[in-house]
Scaffold this motif. Sequence first.
Motif, PDB file in Angstrom:
ATOM      1  N   GLN A  64      -7.616  -1.568  -5.690  1.00  0.00           N
ATOM      2  CA  GLN A  64      -6.367  -0.810  -5.770  1.00  0.00           C
ATOM      3  C   GLN A  64      -5.806  -0.581  -4.370  1.00  0.00           C
ATOM      4  OE1 GLN A  64      -5.467   2.346  -8.789  1.00  0.00           O
ATOM      5  NE2 GLN A  64      -5.603   3.715  -7.035  1.00  0.00           N
ATOM      6  N   ASN A 104       2.014  -5.637 -12.049  1.00  0.00           N
ATOM      7  CA  ASN A 104       1.110  -4.504 -11.823  1.00  0.00           C
ATOM      8  C   ASN A 104      -0.110  -4.934 -11.022  1.00  0.00           C
ATOM      9  OD1 ASN A 104       2.586  -2.495 -13.206  1.00  0.00           O
ATOM     10  ND2 ASN A 104       1.843  -3.267 -15.170  1.00  0.00           N
ATOM     11  N   THR A 105      -0.561  -6.166 -11.301  1.00  0.00           N
ATOM     12  CA  THR A 105      -1.715  -6.722 -10.599  1.00  0.00           C
ATOM     13  C   THR A 105      -1.358  -8.098 -10.071  1.00  0.00           C
ATOM     14  OG1 THR A 105      -3.235  -5.571 -12.095  1.00  0.00           O
ATOM     15  CG2 THR A 105      -4.148  -7.383 -10.789  1.00  0.00           C
ATOM     16  N   LYS A 126       7.591  -2.423  -7.694  1.00  0.00           N
ATOM     17  CA  LYS A 126       6.702  -3.585  -7.624  1.00  0.00           C
ATOM     18  C   LYS A 126       7.034  -4.530  -8.758  1.00  0.00           C
ATOM     19  CE  LYS A 126       3.154  -1.072 -10.218  1.00  0.00           C
ATOM     20  NZ  LYS A 126       1.792  -0.513 -10.209  1.00  0.00           N
ATOM     21  N   THR A 182       1.380   2.328  -6.071  1.00  0.00           N
ATOM     22  CA  THR A 182       0.075   1.653  -6.065  1.00  0.00           C
ATOM     23  C   THR A 182       0.192   0.340  -6.835  1.00  0.00           C
ATOM     24  OG1 THR A 182      -0.667   2.760  -8.082  1.00  0.00           O
ATOM     25  CG2 THR A 182      -1.206   3.819  -5.985  1.00  0.00           C
ATOM     26  N   GLN A 183      -0.608  -0.621  -6.427  1.00  0.00           N
ATOM     27  CA  GLN A 183      -0.710  -1.859  -7.188  1.00  0.00           C
ATOM     28  C   GLN A 183      -2.135  -2.381  -7.047  1.00  0.00           C
ATOM     29  OE1 GLN A 183       1.723  -5.187  -5.899  1.00  0.00           O
ATOM     30  NE2 GLN A 183       0.380  -5.626  -4.177  1.00  0.00           N
ATOM     31  N   LYS A 184      -2.534  -3.238  -7.962  1.00  0.00           N
ATOM     32  CA  LYS A 184      -3.879  -3.801  -7.920  1.00  0.00           C
ATOM     33  C   LYS A 184      -3.825  -5.241  -7.396  1.00  0.00           C
ATOM     34  CE  LYS A 184      -5.799  -0.975 -11.638  1.00  0.00           C
ATOM     35  NZ  LYS A 184      -6.374  -0.966 -13.000  1.00  0.00           N
ATOM     36  N   ASN A 220       9.348  -9.289 -14.881  1.00  0.00           N
ATOM     37  CA  ASN A 220       8.577  -8.582 -13.851  1.00  0.00           C
ATOM     38  C   ASN A 220       9.200  -8.669 -12.464  1.00  0.00           C
ATOM     39  OD1 ASN A 220       6.282  -7.734 -15.491  1.00  0.00           O
ATOM     40  ND2 ASN A 220       5.768  -9.903 -15.634  1.00  0.00           N
TER      41      ASN A 220
END
Length: 446
Positions: free
Chosen positions: A285, A241-242, A238, A301-303, A225
Motif C-alpha cells: 500500500q 485501485n491497484t 487515481k 492511497t493506492q496499492k 478507470n
Amino acid sequence: MDIKKIITSKKFKNIAITVIEILVVAGIIFGGLMLIQNKVTKEADKTAGNSGKGVKQSEKKENEKSDRYYIEVNKRLNAVIVYQYSKDKKSKEPIKVLRCCLGENLPKGKFKTGKKYLWLDIYQGWHKYNTGLGRGVWIHSSIYREKYDYCLSKASYKSLGNAAAYGKSILLSAKDAAWVYSHCKEGTEVVIVKGKKQGVLPMSPDSFVSLYKYCGWDPTDPDKNNPYKKIKNGSVVKGLNTITVERGHKPDYLGNIIALNQKGKVITGKLKYNTIDYSKVGTYQIKYRYKAKNGTKYKITQKIKIVDTTPPKVSCSKSLFTLEVKSAHPNDINIEKNVKAIVDMVKSSVTTDESVVDTEVYTIEKEQLRIDEKAVVVVKAKDPYGNIGSCQVMCELKVKEETTKSKEEKTKPAAKKPAKTVKKKTLKKKAAKKKTSKKKTEKNKN
C-alpha cells in the motif's frame, strides 16, 4: 328414469343457464387479465430497454451501420478518414477524420479488417485496441512501454499527426483506436493511399488532448478507470485501485495519479509517498500526501502489486552434444542408459539468468536413437513463481574411435615381415676394407 323429462324441466334449465353465465364471466375476466399482463410486460420492456426483441433489433441496426463504414488512410495528409455508405451503398460521405502516425514500411493497397486484440506486443512496444488488416498492418493505439494502461509512451502519443512510426503501424489515440476496434466489424474495407499533392481533409480531426505531467494514461482512453475522467480541482484522483508491476522493475509511483490544486494547477510532483522493495513479489500500500501553504491537505492511497510473469532465460554451453557408444549394433544404441546419458550431459551444461526450482530435459525415446542422426533435446526450467523458460539443442550418437580401429585391425591380413636391413656403419667398414685390400694388391704388382 325419464331423461327427456329432466332436460325439459324448469329446474334443469335454470342450472344450465347459471353454469353458462359463470363460464362467460370467467372467460371475460381471464381475457382482461391477459390483456393487462401483455400491456404491462411491453411497458416494462420498453422502459428497461432490454427485451429480447429490442436487443436483436439494436444489434441488427448496429451491424447494418458497421457494414457501411469505409476507411481511407492518406499517407500524404497523415490522416485516417472514415466514410459511411448510404443504405444502397451507391454513395458515401466522411463522418470522421482521425489524427494518426503512420509506419515507415506501411504498404499501399486495399485491405479488410480482421482479427482484434485488446493488447498486442508488436513494433517497438505494446499497443491497445488492435485491429489487424493483414500483411502485418495494424490499426492501434500509440506505444505503451508495458502492458499496463498507465505506461503510455508520451513521445509516441505526441507524435500523432506528425512523425513516422515503426513497421506497418497506423497509430491512433486510444479513443480513436477503440472506436475502430468496437465499431468496424470484420471485413470492413480499408484502403491505404499515397494521397494527392493538393489533397485537403474533408473535415478537421478532433483537437489534440494534452497530457498531464507524470500521469501515464492516454487522456482520450475511454476506459472507465482513466483518471482523466475523474479529475477535479482541489483533489487527488487515481486510475486503477491497484497497479501491477513486474518484479525487478521500479514502479512508476505517479503514473496512475493526477493531483490538481484548487486553481487547477498540477501538483502531482509535490506528493510525498513511501517506496517499496520491488524485488519481492507481493501487494503493497502506497500513501500519498501533500499539505499546501494555505493549509489544504491532499492525500490518497493506492496499492502496488509486484508480480513475476517473466520466464527464466535458459541456455546451454553448446548447441550440439555428442554421445559415444560401443558399436552401431541396436543393443548398444537403443538402451535407456543412452537416453539418461544424453539428459545428464545436457543438463550439466544448463545455465539460467535467475534461480530455478526445477529443470527438466526432454529428448527422443530410446527406440528412436540412430547413429550419426541428430536428435532434438529440449530443456525447460521453472522458476519459484511458476514461469517456465526453455531452450533447444541437438545431440548425436557416434561409435567410439578405439572400437572402430580395433575392428579394422582384426579384419586386415597379416603384413609380411620386412627383409633384414644392414646397418650403415657395417657397410662403410666393408667398403673401407675393400679399398685397403685393393691398394695392397696394386703395390705388390708394382
